[in-house]
Design a protein around this motif. Structure first.
Motif, PDB file in Angstrom:
ATOM      1  N   VAL A  43      -7.352 -17.721  -9.137  1.00  0.00           N
ATOM      2  CA  VAL A  43      -6.202 -17.444  -8.279  1.00  0.00           C
ATOM      3  C   VAL A  43      -6.298 -16.051  -7.667  1.00  0.00           C
ATOM      4  N   ALA A  44      -6.730 -15.076  -8.472  1.00  0.00           N
ATOM      5  CA  ALA A  44      -6.792 -13.699  -7.984  1.00  0.00           C
ATOM      6  C   ALA A  44      -7.952 -13.445  -7.034  1.00  0.00           C
ATOM      7  N   SER A  45      -8.940 -14.354  -6.998  1.00  0.00           N
ATOM      8  CA  SER A  45     -10.141 -14.100  -6.200  1.00  0.00           C
ATOM      9  C   SER A  45      -9.985 -14.466  -4.733  1.00  0.00           C
ATOM     10  N   PHE A  46      -8.883 -15.105  -4.346  1.00  0.00           N
ATOM     11  CA  PHE A  46      -8.682 -15.467  -2.950  1.00  0.00           C
ATOM     12  C   PHE A  46      -8.319 -14.233  -2.132  1.00  0.00           C
ATOM     13  N   GLY A  47      -8.591 -14.307  -0.831  1.00  0.00           N
ATOM     14  CA  GLY A  47      -8.230 -13.232   0.071  1.00  0.00           C
ATOM     15  C   GLY A  47      -6.722 -13.119   0.221  1.00  0.00           C
ATOM     16  N   LYS A  48      -6.281 -11.973   0.734  1.00  0.00           N
ATOM     17  CA  LYS A  48      -4.849 -11.709   0.808  1.00  0.00           C
ATOM     18  C   LYS A  48      -4.133 -12.598   1.815  1.00  0.00           C
ATOM     19  N   HIS A  49      -4.854 -13.148   2.793  1.00  0.00           N
ATOM     20  CA  HIS A  49      -4.239 -14.012   3.799  1.00  0.00           C
ATOM     21  C   HIS A  49      -4.411 -15.489   3.500  1.00  0.00           C
ATOM     22  N   GLU A  50      -4.997 -15.825   2.356  1.00  0.00           N
ATOM     23  CA  GLU A  50      -5.206 -17.231   1.990  1.00  0.00           C
ATOM     24  C   GLU A  50      -4.007 -17.704   1.175  1.00  0.00           C
ATOM     25  N   LEU A  51      -3.183 -18.485   1.804  1.00  0.00           N
ATOM     26  CA  LEU A  51      -1.967 -18.985   1.165  1.00  0.00           C
ATOM     27  C   LEU A  51      -2.056 -20.475   0.886  1.00  0.00           C
ATOM     28  N   ALA A  52      -2.500 -21.236   1.873  1.00  0.00           N
ATOM     29  CA  ALA A  52      -2.535 -22.688   1.713  1.00  0.00           C
ATOM     30  C   ALA A  52      -3.496 -23.115   0.612  1.00  0.00           C
ATOM     31  N   ALA A  53      -4.618 -22.396   0.471  1.00  0.00           N
ATOM     32  CA  ALA A  53      -5.600 -22.771  -0.546  1.00  0.00           C
ATOM     33  C   ALA A  53      -5.096 -22.526  -1.961  1.00  0.00           C
ATOM     34  N   LEU A  54      -4.054 -21.718  -2.116  1.00  0.00           N
ATOM     35  CA  LEU A  54      -3.498 -21.450  -3.444  1.00  0.00           C
ATOM     36  C   LEU A  54      -2.559 -22.549  -3.921  1.00  0.00           C
ATOM     37  N   LEU A  55      -2.005 -23.306  -3.004  1.00  0.00           N
ATOM     38  CA  LEU A  55      -0.992 -24.294  -3.378  1.00  0.00           C
ATOM     39  C   LEU A  55      -1.493 -25.345  -4.364  1.00  0.00           C
ATOM     40  N   PRO A  56      -2.719 -25.874  -4.231  1.00  0.00           N
ATOM     41  CA  PRO A  56      -3.160 -26.871  -5.221  1.00  0.00           C
ATOM     42  C   PRO A  56      -3.249 -26.348  -6.642  1.00  0.00           C
ATOM     43  N   PHE A  57      -3.379 -25.032  -6.823  1.00  0.00           N
ATOM     44  CA  PHE A  57      -3.484 -24.474  -8.170  1.00  0.00           C
ATOM     45  C   PHE A  57      -2.166 -24.578  -8.937  1.00  0.00           C
ATOM     46  N   ALA A  58      -1.080 -24.875  -8.262  1.00  0.00           N
ATOM     47  CA  ALA A  58       0.198 -25.052  -8.948  1.00  0.00           C
ATOM     48  C   ALA A  58       0.187 -26.266  -9.864  1.00  0.00           C
ATOM     49  N   VAL A  59      -0.766 -27.162  -9.662  1.00  0.00           N
ATOM     50  CA  VAL A  59      -0.849 -28.360 -10.514  1.00  0.00           C
ATOM     51  C   VAL A  59      -1.141 -27.973 -11.961  1.00  0.00           C
ATOM     52  N   TYR A  60      -1.942 -26.938 -12.160  1.00  0.00           N
ATOM     53  CA  TYR A  60      -2.342 -26.550 -13.524  1.00  0.00           C
ATOM     54  C   TYR A  60      -1.154 -26.128 -14.390  1.00  0.00           C
ATOM     55  N   PRO A  61      -0.340 -25.130 -13.994  1.00  0.00           N
ATOM     56  CA  PRO A  61       0.794 -24.774 -14.862  1.00  0.00           C
ATOM     57  C   PRO A  61       1.834 -25.877 -14.971  1.00  0.00           C
ATOM     58  N   VAL A  62       2.027 -26.645 -13.903  1.00  0.00           N
ATOM     59  CA  VAL A  62       3.007 -27.735 -13.970  1.00  0.00           C
ATOM     60  C   VAL A  62       2.548 -28.798 -14.966  1.00  0.00           C
ATOM     61  N   ALA A  63       1.259 -29.135 -14.940  1.00  0.00           N
ATOM     62  CA  ALA A  63       0.739 -30.137 -15.874  1.00  0.00           C
ATOM     63  C   ALA A  63       0.847 -29.659 -17.313  1.00  0.00           C
ATOM     64  N   LEU A  64       0.516 -28.381 -17.558  1.00  0.00           N
ATOM     65  CA  LEU A  64       0.641 -27.850 -18.912  1.00  0.00           C
ATOM     66  C   LEU A  64       2.094 -27.812 -19.364  1.00  0.00           C
TER      67      LEU A  64
END
Length: 271
Positions: A43-64
């Protein structure tokens, strides 16, 4: 006093969540720690203007959160406590980065607003993952996992004792606050000299309590090594969880489908 007591109970409640029984709770602490660290790095390795690519990562905490059967309101409350720090860091982004990067109809969105939203999303994702890790593992097990993964023992013991010292500090603060309220009326007792005296007493009492705890630990043969009654064993379920999470997280980070999936989710949300 009510705020101090609620904070003390809140710490105990977070520890109590680790004793629940769920598929996530039964996983080896080392596996959960590694996957959480990998998630945070991705999550921290994305560029500062990359927003849309971060949205799929929300699946991980929600699933846990769902698999561990944790209360979502409690986790959300903790995330909101950390949000002001992120707001203070990213509040000036729209002022310094005014170049237009996105058009939604006739509305122009500057890079500062996108980087601000990206920062807030990173905070929500990483803080939620860390909270879920502690809530479904326990701080003692996490410290033992750190030691087994090669972290220096001195650092691990200091981290564990610092966490336990919070309970001593909160307990002494509750006693001082209760004594102050019984010796005062209304808003009396909150003068600056009184508060300064209470803080000094709190420091002295917690140092004395910490010394007693240290002597008790020595009497019980504490040698600086962390031990748990439940041994740590990595089974097939742990390996499958690690491989699955690693493949999914690295795929979302490096595969071309991650931005496309993020843009699709963003389009659904905007619709």
């Amino acid at each position: 006093m009510a705020k101090i007591e609620s904070s003390f109970l809140d710490l105990g409640y977070l520890d109590g969540l680790a004793y629940r029984d769920s598929p996530i709770h039964r996983l080896d602490p080392r596996i959960k720690l590694i996957t959480t660290l990998l998630f945070i790095v991705c999550v921290a390795s994305f560029g500062k203007h990359e927003l849309a690519a971060l949205l799929p990562f929300a699946v991980y905490p929600v699933a846990l959160l769902v698999l561990a059967k944790l209360p979502p309101g409690y986790i959300l409350h903790k995330i909101l406590l950390a949000a002001p720090f992120a707001l203070g860091i990213g509040a000036f982004n729209p002022l310094f980065d005014r170049a237009t990067l996105l058009h939604i109809g006739s509305v122009e969105i500057s890079g500062g607003w996108i980087s601000f939203a990206s920062l807030m999303l990173r905070v929500v994702l990483t803080v939620s993952a860390a909270l879920i890790l502690v809530a479904c593992t326990g701080f003692d097990s996490l410290c033992l996992a750190l030691a087994r993964l090669g972290v220096p023992g001195v650092f691990v013991v200091q981290l564990l004792l610092l966490y336990r010292y919070l309970f001593v500090l909160t307990d002494e603060a509750m006693r001082l606050s209760r004594a102050r309220s019984q010796r005062s009326f209304g808003r009396r007792g909150w003068e600056l000299p009184v508060i300064a005296s209470l803080l000094v007493q709190l420091l002295l009492r917690t140092l004395e309590g910490a010394q007693r705890i240290y002597l008790a630990m020595q009497c019980r043969g504490f040698d600086g090594e962390l031990r748990l009654l439940r041994p740590l064993r990595i089974g097939m379920t742990d390996v499958a969880f690690l491989i699955g999470c690693t493949t999914a997280l690295l795929g979302l980070r490096f595969a071309d489908q991650a931005p496309a999936l993020g843009h699709a989710i963003g389009g659904l949300l905007s619709w």
